[in-house]
Design an enzyme around this catalytic site. Structure first.
Site, mmCIF file in Angstrom:
data_model
loop_
_atom_site.group_PDB
_atom_site.id
_atom_site.type_symbol
_atom_site.label_atom_id
_atom_site.label_comp_id
_atom_site.label_asym_id
_atom_site.label_seq_id
_atom_site.Cartn_x
_atom_site.Cartn_y
_atom_site.Cartn_z
ATOM 1 N N ASP A 1 0.836 -1.209 0.000
ATOM 2 C CA ASP A 1 0.000 0.000 0.000
ATOM 3 C C ASP A 1 0.870 1.258 0.000
ATOM 4 O OD1 ASP A 1 0.830 -0.159 2.611
ATOM 5 O OD2 ASP A 1 -1.158 0.035 3.513
ATOM 6 N N LYS B 1 -1.292 -9.315 3.022
ATOM 7 C CA LYS B 1 -0.523 -8.837 4.182
ATOM 8 C C LYS B 1 -1.383 -7.837 4.938
ATOM 9 C CE LYS B 1 3.207 -5.924 3.875
ATOM 10 N NZ LYS B 1 2.763 -4.764 4.702
ATOM 11 N N GLU C 1 -1.289 -5.272 8.715
ATOM 12 C CA GLU C 1 -0.430 -4.719 9.765
ATOM 13 C C GLU C 1 -1.012 -5.072 11.128
ATOM 14 O OE1 GLU C 1 0.354 -0.555 9.086
ATOM 15 O OE2 GLU C 1 1.022 -0.927 7.030
ATOM 16 N N GLU D 1 9.321 -4.296 10.402
ATOM 17 C CA GLU D 1 9.711 -2.994 9.836
ATOM 18 C C GLU D 1 10.293 -2.096 10.917
ATOM 19 O OE1 GLU D 1 6.905 -1.029 7.247
ATOM 20 O OE2 GLU D 1 8.085 0.813 7.219
ATOM 21 N N ASP E 1 -1.049 -6.109 -0.022
ATOM 22 C CA ASP E 1 -1.412 -5.422 1.213
ATOM 23 C C ASP E 1 -2.915 -5.202 1.293
ATOM 24 O OD1 ASP E 1 0.514 -4.817 3.130
ATOM 25 O OD2 ASP E 1 1.354 -3.181 1.934
HETATM 26 O O1 KIV Z 1 3.436 -1.218 1.650
HETATM 27 C C1 KIV Z 1 4.609 -1.614 1.571
HETATM 28 O O2 KIV Z 1 5.300 -1.396 0.582
HETATM 29 C C2 KIV Z 1 5.159 -2.346 2.717
HETATM 30 C C3 KIV Z 1 6.637 -2.531 2.759
HETATM 31 C C4 KIV Z 1 7.282 -1.287 3.239
HETATM 32 C C5 KIV Z 1 7.005 -3.716 3.556
HETATM 33 O O3 KIV Z 1 4.436 -2.720 3.579
#
Ligand code: KIV
Length: 268
Positions: free
Chosen positions: A50, A119, A121, A185, A89
């Site tokens: 994202d 993915k 968070e 991260e 994401d």
């Molecule tokens: O959104 C993204 O690109 C990420 C990376 C920084 C791991 O989550």
């Protein structure tokens, strides 16, 4: 499978890589040509991040990115990729409201694109959601440490997260809930080493030092497209801003002075 094509990387391959001590390389991608190039160059995983909101859309944070925008880019990227594991994401507020919301939206990602995994968070705070996604056979990569979607709570974007016990608890919770992998991260390398040693799922670091099971970088950053962005963790493997800018300057000059197009670039 056509001859000479390496087999596609799967979620179990990520787990096997950790068991066998093979490090995993990941890059972000948002569109066709770059995704195809990264895949051909041999990355193990491609994240449709994202960060789209920042590096492609030019926004200050990742918060405005919508699920439809992620799906649009993920469909393009996944179509370009023949080998790497494509992870997408889940954007801000596409999973935080409830595990049901997460299953419906992650389900859309898998149904409408050829991506393999999502993915999100979070660690302990998303444990129930990770569990529900895993129960629905939707592979989840978790993300702990600096969480860009928490920027409003944190006050600014890139703060190194140093609370070892909290980070470890989040990582353990993600694994216990069924995550197949976890992004770390912006955390100190010693903490990343401890988490990596303790977990059986691969850790993928960004600004988390050399002891992770793999690394991920934002492709625009590692290719040097933004000369003013230079955090300590970022290694620029190319200076594409300089290359592209001088090419465009030369083109502008040649159009102005009539050198382009010459006879070799013109039809009779
Ligand atoms: O959104 C993204 O690109 C990420 C990376 C920084 C791991 O989550």
């Amino acid at each position: 499978m056509p001859a000479n094509r390496a087999p596609a990387v799967t979620v179990p391959d990520f787990l096997r890589a950790k068991e066998e001590g093979r490090r995993l390389s990941m890059l972000t991608a948002y569109e066709f040509q770059w995704a195809a190039l990264f895949d051909q160059a041999g990355v193990d995983g491609i994240l449709v991040g994202d960060t789209l909101g920042m590096v492609v859309q030019g926004k200050a944070t990742t918060l405005p990115v919508t699920l439809d925008e992620m799906i649009y880019h993920a469909e393009i990227v996944a179509r370009a990729v023949k080998r790497a594991l494509v992870v997408v994401d889940l954007p801000f507020l596409s999973y935080q409201a409830s595990p049901r919301q997460a299953v419906e939206n992650a389900g859309r990602v898998l149904k409408e694109t050829q991506a393999a995994a999502v993915k999100l968070e979070g660690g302990r705070n998303q444990a129930r959601t990770i569990q529900r996604l895993s129960d629905a056979d939707i592979p989840v990569m978790a993300h702990v440490g600096m969480k860009p979607q928490s920027v409003r709570k944190l006050g600014r974007m890139a703060i190194v997260q140093r609370d070892e016990e909290q980070l470890l608890a989040d990582a353990r919770a993600a694994q216990e809930s069924g995550a197949f992998s976890i992004v770390l991260e912006l955390i100190p390398q010693q903490i990343a080493a401890r988490i990596t040693e303790e977990l059986t799922i691969p850790t993928i670091g960004i600004g988390a030092g050399p002891h992770c099971d793999g690394q991920v970088l934002v492709s625009h950053d590692m290719l040097g497209l933004n000369p003013s962005f230079q955090p300590r963790f970022l290694k620029k493997y190319a200076q594409l801003y300089d290359v592209a800018r001088s090419a465009v300057e030369q083109y502008v000059a040649e159009v102005h002075n009539g050198a382009f197009p010459d006879a070799s670039h013109s039809h009779d």
